[in-house]
Design a protein around this motif. Structure first.
Motif, PDB file in Angstrom:
ATOM      1  N   VAL A   3       0.847  -1.196   0.000  1.00  0.00           N
ATOM      2  CA  VAL A   3       0.000   0.000   0.000  1.00  0.00           C
ATOM      3  C   VAL A   3       0.880   1.244   0.000  1.00  0.00           C
ATOM      4  O   VAL A   3       1.810   1.371   0.809  1.00  0.00           O
ATOM      5  CB  VAL A   3      -0.934   0.034   1.245  1.00  0.00           C
ATOM      6  CG1 VAL A   3      -1.798   1.297   1.216  1.00  0.00           C
ATOM      7  CG2 VAL A   3      -1.818  -1.199   1.286  1.00  0.00           C
ATOM      8  N   LEU A   4       0.602   2.137  -0.935  1.00  0.00           N
ATOM      9  CA  LEU A   4       1.268   3.432  -1.006  1.00  0.00           C
ATOM     10  C   LEU A   4       0.213   4.507  -0.770  1.00  0.00           C
ATOM     11  O   LEU A   4      -0.910   4.395  -1.253  1.00  0.00           O
ATOM     12  CB  LEU A   4       1.922   3.640  -2.380  1.00  0.00           C
ATOM     13  CG  LEU A   4       2.791   2.489  -2.912  1.00  0.00           C
ATOM     14  CD1 LEU A   4       3.303   2.823  -4.307  1.00  0.00           C
ATOM     15  CD2 LEU A   4       3.948   2.202  -1.974  1.00  0.00           C
ATOM     16  N   ARG A   5       0.578   5.559  -0.043  1.00  0.00           N
ATOM     17  CA  ARG A   5      -0.354   6.647   0.222  1.00  0.00           C
ATOM     18  C   ARG A   5       0.088   7.926  -0.473  1.00  0.00           C
ATOM     19  O   ARG A   5       1.263   8.111  -0.776  1.00  0.00           O
ATOM     20  CB  ARG A   5      -0.458   6.914   1.748  1.00  0.00           C
ATOM     21  CG  ARG A   5      -1.052   5.766   2.570  1.00  0.00           C
ATOM     22  CD  ARG A   5      -2.464   5.400   2.151  1.00  0.00           C
ATOM     23  NE  ARG A   5      -3.398   6.497   2.270  1.00  0.00           N
ATOM     24  CZ  ARG A   5      -4.135   6.752   3.361  1.00  0.00           C
ATOM     25  NH1 ARG A   5      -4.031   5.978   4.428  1.00  0.00           N
ATOM     26  NH2 ARG A   5      -4.982   7.762   3.376  1.00  0.00           N
ATOM     27  N   ARG A   6      -0.847   8.793  -0.690  1.00  0.00           N
ATOM     28  CA  ARG A   6      -0.593  10.067  -1.357  1.00  0.00           C
ATOM     29  C   ARG A   6       0.456  10.882  -0.593  1.00  0.00           C
ATOM     30  O   ARG A   6       0.424  10.958   0.634  1.00  0.00           O
ATOM     31  CB  ARG A   6      -1.896  10.858  -1.459  1.00  0.00           C
ATOM     32  CG  ARG A   6      -1.763  12.209  -2.134  1.00  0.00           C
ATOM     33  CD  ARG A   6      -3.129  12.896  -2.208  1.00  0.00           C
ATOM     34  NE  ARG A   6      -3.043  14.137  -2.950  1.00  0.00           N
ATOM     35  CZ  ARG A   6      -2.740  15.306  -2.414  1.00  0.00           C
ATOM     36  NH1 ARG A   6      -2.505  15.400  -1.097  1.00  0.00           N
ATOM     37  NH2 ARG A   6      -2.676  16.403  -3.150  1.00  0.00           N
ATOM     38  N   ASN A   7       1.404  11.463  -1.328  1.00  0.00           N
ATOM     39  CA  ASN A   7       2.406  12.344  -0.727  1.00  0.00           C
ATOM     40  C   ASN A   7       1.851  13.766  -0.737  1.00  0.00           C
ATOM     41  O   ASN A   7       1.793  14.401  -1.796  1.00  0.00           O
ATOM     42  CB  ASN A   7       3.710  12.272  -1.534  1.00  0.00           C
ATOM     43  CG  ASN A   7       4.751  13.278  -1.063  1.00  0.00           C
ATOM     44  OD1 ASN A   7       4.631  13.864   0.013  1.00  0.00           O
ATOM     45  ND2 ASN A   7       5.775  13.487  -1.875  1.00  0.00           N
TER      46      ASN A   7
END
Length: 543
Positions: free
Chosen positions: A219-223
């Motif tokens: 899972v990657l989240r918005r920067n």
């Protein structure tokens, strides 16, 4: 009707469990009950990701994830033009040896406690000096160190000025710098984690690392600090998160897509090809209402390589190499085995879309000519029953079986051996496969990248010359092209080298590929490019 096996049900249950975990993870971080699923882009990576460290961004599976997390000096646009990224501008000296980059001063690393009170800091030229030096570190053993073989030195002049000096002019150098190996990383974070940086990445990209349970989910989240904005001034990316699962079976992946549980399918796989496309290569009515298909040129040539480093291999004989090339109908193969996706490789090894590609006459379907070449081989060698062995992985078995049948029609007995892709790569590098199925996807958009496979100084295992082809004229033209700064003259040399390859036939070109992407209809902005890079910073999903 799609039939589910017991294995499929197990994989579906696994996927549902993963999805539930993701939804719980996201909902715990929201202050309201609003359904934000439309802000999550979901795709499956069936091959698994091995590292999130850009130093090991060798395969597409790693490159796609790393691309969301990191930036370099420059990047490619959708038309494969080199454009600014962290470097806002650059100058190249008249002798084409010195490159001076001026960096932006508003690019921040993803937050981490090791940065101190502010939990972040601004990227500077010394970070690039460290990052490039790290790729060349023998202890790291990065697969990307070859990128710097033409580099004499590099150094930070000050915090916003970075200089690279080449040993000799190399026209494709800026394109090389767009590769993910050249991403910037923070020294203090890398040295803290050591080898574990692969699973604790800190970069500057549009998304930042959140969770990675290897072989299960990523899972990657918005920067929120990302430096790029769209034309209206809105900060990118639009998505809140990227969720990647790792279902190993492509049929199960397709089932998840068909049920709307993932947003995107990359490429056309034989396991579901006939289910989603008709014979003309169009979406079937069942899917056209909910699925969007995007296709375009792909800098990928599929081929059979012939190991000619051992003259005792029957398949290495020049007459048989040519006979194999004339023995089968490439257009028929594309029509029936690829649903019309791709173009028959009836020219050279360089694919469409690159300078150097030309309508040179390659191999077409001439079965009588192929038979005569086999007869000539028998007459010259006394071998009345020539036999060849083709090695492939399971995904391309149907292509190799088709070629096997056509070879037998011209008097060549052929066997097809199916082995795992990883084993195939290993044996190919060792020169232990007389004929092997392979593909070459451009690392950067220059034909030199393709022709390097036949440069004699690139013999495996120290380079990509898997066939061990050696030709003095080819080498001379290749080395001249590396020094040639005039684009037209360089393209002319590329064409001459490609023509020579057709004449010598150390390979059997099969087809020039196409990028084929399937998305749910509520996905906008995904786009397409000839390198098949997954660009998510401008993607939107409607509810």
């Amino acid at each position: 009707m799609i039939k589910l096996t017991i294995q499929d049900f197990k994989l579906v249950i696994t996927y549902i469990s993963i999805l539930c975990l993701l939804l719980i993870s996201f909902s715990c971080q929201e202050n309201n009950s609003e359904n934000r699923d439309h802000l999550v882009f979901r795709y499956n990576e069936h091959a698994n990701i091995t590292s999130l460290d850009p130093a090991f961004a060798k395969d597409q599976r790693n490159i796609w994830a790393v691309h969301q997390l990191f930036n370099g000096l420059v990047e490619m646009d959708t038309d494969l033009n080199v454009i600014p990224s962290i470097a806002k501008s650059w100058k190249v000296s008249d002798n084409a040896l010195n490159y001076v980059f001026t960096l932006r001063d508003d690019v921040q690393f993803h937050k981490h406690d090791l940065f101190g009170e502010k939990r972040t800091r601004t990227v500077n030229a010394y970070d690039f000096e460290y990052s490039f030096g790290r790729i060349l570190d023998d202890k790291l053993a990065s697969s990307g160190r070859w990128i710097f073989k033409s580099v004499a030195n590099f150094k930070a002049i000050d915090t916003t000025t970075f200089q690279i000096t080449l040993k000799q002019p190399f026209p494709a150098f800026l394109s090389l710098l767009t590769m993910k190996y050249c991403s910037v990383v923070p020294k203090e974070i890398v040295e803290h984690y050591g080898n574990d940086f692969r699973a604790n990445p800190i970069g500057t990209g549009p998304f930042q690392f959140k969770i990675w349970e290897e072989n299960t989910k990523l899972v990657l989240r918005r920067n929120p600090m990302y430096f790029e904005k769209d034309a209206s001034g809105e900060t990118l990316p639009y998505l809140e998160a990227v969720a990647i699962t790792f279902l190993p079976d492509k049929q199960s992946e397709f089932l998840q897509f068909a049920q709307g549980n993932i947003d995107f399918l990359n490429s056309l796989d034989p396991s579901y090809q006939d289910e989603i496309l008709d014979a003309s290569g169009q979406l079937r009515d069942t899917y056209s209402k909910n699925v969007h298909m995007i296709s375009g040129p792909y800098l990928n040539t599929e081929y059979l390589g012939i190991y000619i480093g051992d003259s005792t291999n029957v398949s290495s004989h020049h007459l048989l190499r040519k006979a194999m090339n004339y023995s089968f109908d490439r257009q028929k193969m594309i029509t029936y085995l690829r649903s019309g996706i791709g173009s028959p490789a009836i020219h050279g090894f360089i694919p469409k879309g690159l300078p150097g590609f030309a309508n040179i006459k390659g191999f077409d379907y001439q079965p009588e000519k192929a038979k005569n070449l086999v007869k000539q081989y028998i007459s010259e060698t006394g071998n009345k029953s020539p036999e060849v062995a083709i090695t492939t992985n399971g995904q391309y078995l149907n292509f190799c079986e088709y070629i096997q049948r056509e070879l037998e029609k011209i008097g060549v007995k052929a066997s097809v051996n199916v082995i795992p892709a990883s084993t195939l790569r290993e044996l190919r590098s060792k020169g232990e496969l007389p004929i092997f199925r392979a593909s070459w996807i451009a690392d950067y958009p220059d034909a030199e990248n393709y022709l390097s496979l036949f440069y004699s100084k690139n013999f495996t295992p120290n380079g990509p010359n898997y066939t061990h082809f050696k030709n003095a004229q080819f080498d001379e033209w290749y080395e001249t092209a590396l020094r040639e700064t005039d684009a037209d003259k360089r393209a002319h040399l590329y064409t001459k080298m490609d023509s020579l390859l057709i004449s010598e036939a150390p390979l059997v070109p099969l087809y020039y590929d196409q990028v084929v992407r399937f998305t749910q209809k509520n996905v906008q902005g995904l786009g397409i490019n000839a390198l098949n890079l997954l660009e998510l910073k401008r993607v939107k999903k409607s509810e």
